[in-house]
Design a protein around this motif. Sequence first.
Motif, PDB file in Angstrom:
ATOM      1  N   PHE A 182      22.477   9.636 -74.755  1.00 51.06           N
ATOM      2  CA  PHE A 182      21.256   9.043 -75.292  1.00 51.06           C
ATOM      3  C   PHE A 182      20.056   9.411 -74.429  1.00 51.06           C
TER       4      PHE A 182
ATOM      5  N   ILE B 275      23.392   5.395 -85.415  1.00 50.16           N
ATOM      6  CA  ILE B 275      23.925   6.750 -85.302  1.00 50.16           C
ATOM      7  C   ILE B 275      25.201   6.913 -86.124  1.00 50.16           C
ATOM      8  N   SER B 276      25.916   5.844 -86.345  1.00 57.29           N
ATOM      9  CA  SER B 276      27.141   5.929 -87.157  1.00 57.29           C
ATOM     10  C   SER B 276      26.814   6.290 -88.610  1.00 57.29           C
TER      11      SER B 276
ATOM     12  N   TRP C 226      19.944   4.616 -81.884  1.00 59.65           N
ATOM     13  CA  TRP C 226      21.067   4.077 -81.121  1.00 59.65           C
ATOM     14  C   TRP C 226      21.943   3.170 -81.997  1.00 59.65           C
ATOM     15  N   LYS C 227      21.303   2.283 -82.737  1.00 60.67           N
ATOM     16  CA  LYS C 227      22.055   1.323 -83.558  1.00 60.67           C
ATOM     17  C   LYS C 227      22.670   1.960 -84.798  1.00 60.67           C
TER      18      LYS C 227
ATOM     19  N   GLN D  87      29.119  12.108 -78.772  1.00 64.22           N
ATOM     20  CA  GLN D  87      28.868  11.225 -77.633  1.00 64.22           C
ATOM     21  C   GLN D  87      27.940  10.060 -78.011  1.00 64.22           C
ATOM     22  N   LEU D  88      26.970  10.336 -78.855  1.00 61.32           N
ATOM     23  CA  LEU D  88      26.080   9.262 -79.315  1.00 61.32           C
ATOM     24  C   LEU D  88      26.851   8.226 -80.118  1.00 61.32           C
ATOM     25  N   GLN D  89      27.752   8.700 -80.963  1.00 55.05           N
ATOM     26  CA  GLN D  89      28.546   7.766 -81.766  1.00 55.05           C
ATOM     27  C   GLN D  89      29.505   6.956 -80.905  1.00 55.05           C
ATOM     28  N   LYS D  90      29.838   7.477 -79.735  1.00 56.18           N
ATOM     29  CA  LYS D  90      30.665   6.735 -78.772  1.00 56.18           C
ATOM     30  C   LYS D  90      29.804   5.854 -77.880  1.00 56.18           C
ATOM     31  N   LYS D  91      28.477   5.835 -78.149  1.00 57.85           N
ATOM     32  CA  LYS D  91      27.499   5.024 -77.408  1.00 57.85           C
ATOM     33  C   LYS D  91      27.424   5.438 -75.938  1.00 57.85           C
ATOM     34  N   ASP D  92      27.499   6.739 -75.689  1.00 56.31           N
ATOM     35  CA  ASP D  92      27.380   7.276 -74.338  1.00 56.31           C
ATOM     36  C   ASP D  92      25.907   7.264 -73.927  1.00 56.31           C
ATOM     37  N   GLN D  93      25.590   6.545 -72.854  1.00 51.55           N
ATOM     38  CA  GLN D  93      24.208   6.412 -72.421  1.00 51.55           C
ATOM     39  C   GLN D  93      23.640   7.713 -71.868  1.00 51.55           C
TER      40      GLN D  93
END
Length: 186
Positions: A24, A64-65, A61-62, A15-21
Amino acid sequence: MAPKQTYTHNELVDQLQKKDQGAFSYLYDNYSKALFGVVFAVVPNQEDAEDLLQIVFVKIWKNISMYDSSKGRLYTWMLNLARNLAIDHTRGKQQKMKSKIQSVSDSVYELKDHTSENTASDFLGLSNILNELKKDHKEIIDLIYFKGFTHEQASKELNMPLGTVKTKVRQAINSLKELTKKEIFN
């Protein structure tokens, strides 16, 4: 009130890699205290540590990939990120302090090149004035102004409360002012 969302390790990373707030927010709520503890252990200033914690979460956040689960758990990756950022911050502050001290040292050497050693010290009279200070004041002035210690570092070095160090610095500076006036007008 809705039940709090929970994630498995893999779900959280996904979910973090999908930028799910939401993921986060969960990450911040569950890991910020631990990461703050790591940062604060290296940078024992509350305000600086809080600022660095925010930077840590922005980096998470930036970047995580870049996390690779085959190399370790997410928590370990975040701890290393926080610790390294705190160490870099500390080194940066120390480097700034060294450059300030170096620029003062360069000026002293410049003066030494243009005058004889005796003339420079007699002209300044600094060594005489410093010798008139009380022992504890002289020690604090030496640490803070000549060795480049911060108040916190001097506090640890002298095994003295920070407030006491700050008070003694003020007292020493006031004594130096009085001694300098006495030296000038005599």
